[in-house]
Design a protein around this motif. Sequence first.
Motif, PDB file in Angstrom:
ATOM      1  N   ILE A 194       2.293  53.416  32.506  1.00 19.14           N
ATOM      2  CA  ILE A 194       2.663  52.072  32.950  1.00 19.14           C
ATOM      3  C   ILE A 194       1.525  51.092  32.688  1.00 19.14           C
ATOM      4  O   ILE A 194       1.732  49.971  32.217  1.00 19.14           O
ATOM      5  CB  ILE A 194       3.039  52.099  34.450  1.00 19.14           C
ATOM      6  CG1 ILE A 194       4.352  52.866  34.656  1.00 19.14           C
ATOM      7  CG2 ILE A 194       3.151  50.685  35.019  1.00 19.14           C
ATOM      8  CD1 ILE A 194       4.607  53.243  36.092  1.00 19.14           C
ATOM      9  N   GLU A 195       0.308  51.528  32.973  1.00 17.25           N
ATOM     10  CA  GLU A 195      -0.862  50.668  32.741  1.00 17.25           C
ATOM     11  C   GLU A 195      -1.031  50.361  31.253  1.00 17.25           C
ATOM     12  O   GLU A 195      -1.325  49.219  30.873  1.00 17.25           O
ATOM     13  CB  GLU A 195      -2.110  51.347  33.296  1.00 17.25           C
ATOM     14  CG  GLU A 195      -3.351  50.487  33.269  1.00 17.25           C
ATOM     15  CD  GLU A 195      -4.530  51.141  33.969  1.00 17.25           C
ATOM     16  OE1 GLU A 195      -5.675  50.820  33.599  1.00 17.25           O
ATOM     17  OE2 GLU A 195      -4.312  51.970  34.881  1.00 17.25           O
TER      18      GLU A 195
ATOM     19  N   LEU B 249       1.340  50.351  28.926  1.00 18.60           N
ATOM     20  CA  LEU B 249       2.415  49.450  28.512  1.00 18.60           C
ATOM     21  C   LEU B 249       2.111  48.014  28.925  1.00 18.60           C
ATOM     22  O   LEU B 249       2.332  47.073  28.158  1.00 18.60           O
ATOM     23  CB  LEU B 249       3.746  49.912  29.113  1.00 18.60           C
ATOM     24  CG  LEU B 249       4.303  51.248  28.591  1.00 18.60           C
ATOM     25  CD1 LEU B 249       5.486  51.697  29.428  1.00 18.60           C
ATOM     26  CD2 LEU B 249       4.694  51.137  27.117  1.00 18.60           C
ATOM     27  N   ASP B 250       1.580  47.855  30.131  1.00 19.00           N
ATOM     28  CA  ASP B 250       1.218  46.517  30.607  1.00 19.00           C
ATOM     29  C   ASP B 250       0.106  45.911  29.749  1.00 19.00           C
ATOM     30  O   ASP B 250       0.172  44.739  29.356  1.00 19.00           O
ATOM     31  CB  ASP B 250       0.783  46.573  32.072  1.00 19.00           C
ATOM     32  CG  ASP B 250       1.954  46.804  33.017  1.00 19.00           C
ATOM     33  OD1 ASP B 250       3.108  46.613  32.587  1.00 19.00           O
ATOM     34  OD2 ASP B 250       1.707  47.183  34.180  1.00 19.00           O
ATOM     35  N   GLU B 251      -0.908  46.720  29.457  1.00 14.34           N
ATOM     36  CA  GLU B 251      -2.042  46.227  28.669  1.00 14.34           C
ATOM     37  C   GLU B 251      -1.608  45.793  27.272  1.00 14.34           C
ATOM     38  O   GLU B 251      -2.146  44.832  26.711  1.00 14.34           O
ATOM     39  CB  GLU B 251      -3.109  47.320  28.559  1.00 14.34           C
ATOM     40  CG  GLU B 251      -3.874  47.575  29.855  1.00 14.34           C
ATOM     41  CD  GLU B 251      -4.793  48.781  29.748  1.00 14.34           C
ATOM     42  OE1 GLU B 251      -4.710  49.504  28.719  1.00 14.34           O
ATOM     43  OE2 GLU B 251      -5.583  49.010  30.689  1.00 14.34           O
TER      44      GLU B 251
ATOM     45  N   ALA C 273       1.461  44.853  26.491  1.00 13.57           N
ATOM     46  CA  ALA C 273       2.634  43.974  26.614  1.00 13.57           C
ATOM     47  C   ALA C 273       3.865  44.596  25.952  1.00 13.57           C
ATOM     48  O   ALA C 273       4.605  43.941  25.206  1.00 13.57           O
ATOM     49  CB  ALA C 273       2.338  42.599  26.041  1.00 13.57           C
TER      50      ALA C 273
ATOM     51  N   LYS D  15       7.487  46.875  26.313  1.00 13.45           N
ATOM     52  CA  LYS D  15       8.594  47.261  27.191  1.00 13.45           C
ATOM     53  C   LYS D  15       9.402  48.328  26.479  1.00 13.45           C
ATOM     54  O   LYS D  15       9.780  48.154  25.312  1.00 13.45           O
ATOM     55  CB  LYS D  15       9.483  46.050  27.502  1.00 13.45           C
ATOM     56  CG  LYS D  15      10.616  46.359  28.473  1.00 13.45           C
ATOM     57  CD  LYS D  15      11.470  45.124  28.729  1.00 13.45           C
ATOM     58  CE  LYS D  15      12.566  45.416  29.756  1.00 13.45           C
ATOM     59  NZ  LYS D  15      13.474  46.509  29.328  1.00 13.45           N
TER      60      LYS D  15
ATOM     61  N   VAL E 230       8.969  51.373  39.055  1.00 10.79           N
ATOM     62  CA  VAL E 230       9.291  51.012  37.672  1.00 10.79           C
ATOM     63  C   VAL E 230      10.527  51.794  37.241  1.00 10.79           C
ATOM     64  O   VAL E 230      10.556  53.022  37.320  1.00 10.79           O
ATOM     65  CB  VAL E 230       8.109  51.315  36.731  1.00 10.79           C
ATOM     66  CG1 VAL E 230       8.497  51.070  35.278  1.00 10.79           C
ATOM     67  CG2 VAL E 230       6.901  50.467  37.112  1.00 10.79           C
TER      68      VAL E 230
END
Length: 331
Positions: free
Chosen positions: A175-176, A178-180, A182, A184, A210
């Motif tokens: 998850i981290e 994917l966030d870093e 950007a 989805k 999530v």
Amino acid sequence: MSSFKQQPRLIISHQPTPLEQAPRLSAKLGINLLFKRDDCTGLAGGGNKIRKLEYLLADAQQQGADTLVTIGGLQSNHARQTAAAAAKFGFNCELVLQDVPGTPRVDYLTNGNMFLHELLGVTVYQVPVKEDCHQYANSLVARLQQQGKRPYLIPIGGSNAVGSLGYLRCALELIEQLDEQALKIDQLVVATGSAGTQAGLLAGLIIAGVDIPVLGITVSRPGSEQEQLVLTLLQQILQRLGLDPALANGKVHANGDYYGASYGVVTQDSLNAITTTAQTEGILLDPVYTGKAMAGLIDLCQRGIIAKGSTQLFLHTGGSQALPAYISAFN
């Protein structure tokens, strides 16, 4: 989350493992495909079981164990990684390994992981197909105890509520990432066998709030049976962390169309998937787990069940060390 952070853990693996694009295979399948490279966890060639062993070995240490005992097929990646972790942390290690009917005879008995087990210096007990390997392991534990040793029995695949915490941690790591970046994703695809990887991932996603669908491609049993196995373990993980097991409802999905005759027996589609992945991305899959999972992913894309243009993440759980045991299958 605080309950999870309090669980004892040894640091064994290289983390975070890479999250990378697969552009040539993506173009071939008509999707955007990402790989989470858990074949790159490090110890003895890496693989997904090392994440589980971080929690299992910490538990073994807390219980004062001096010997690790575990179960698997002769070419078990879990057994190799357990043997390597035992060497790293000073445990004795005894492997109860069962032959798998329908596998190649030329290299299967001596090459691949079987050679690596020997190299790692562990004791291997080869159990015939018709013998109960769980009963054998329990008897072995009793014998070791009678000899004054302190054995710690690790289940097949390290897949219990303790070991599965490694994949809860992996979900948070993913998850981290994917966030870093950007990114989805529409779905996470993973080979599912002893259930701990899929159940742990789902537990992590639940804790993080999530909602990413996780599709398990089964490697050894029908989808409905696998879903029940994963669901039961997921509920146990949630209970261990003081969470409502009902949070697991509706989260478990498994497809049992691609495992072929049985566990460890290759299919032509899995051999094709291994070859395609190697020749488009330079990534080595394995004959037992990721080859079958990739065969499923490819077929679901070709049939339009996985939507064109969707973003799919394939969790590479490792196992290429077993490839030399299957040379004759490729020939």
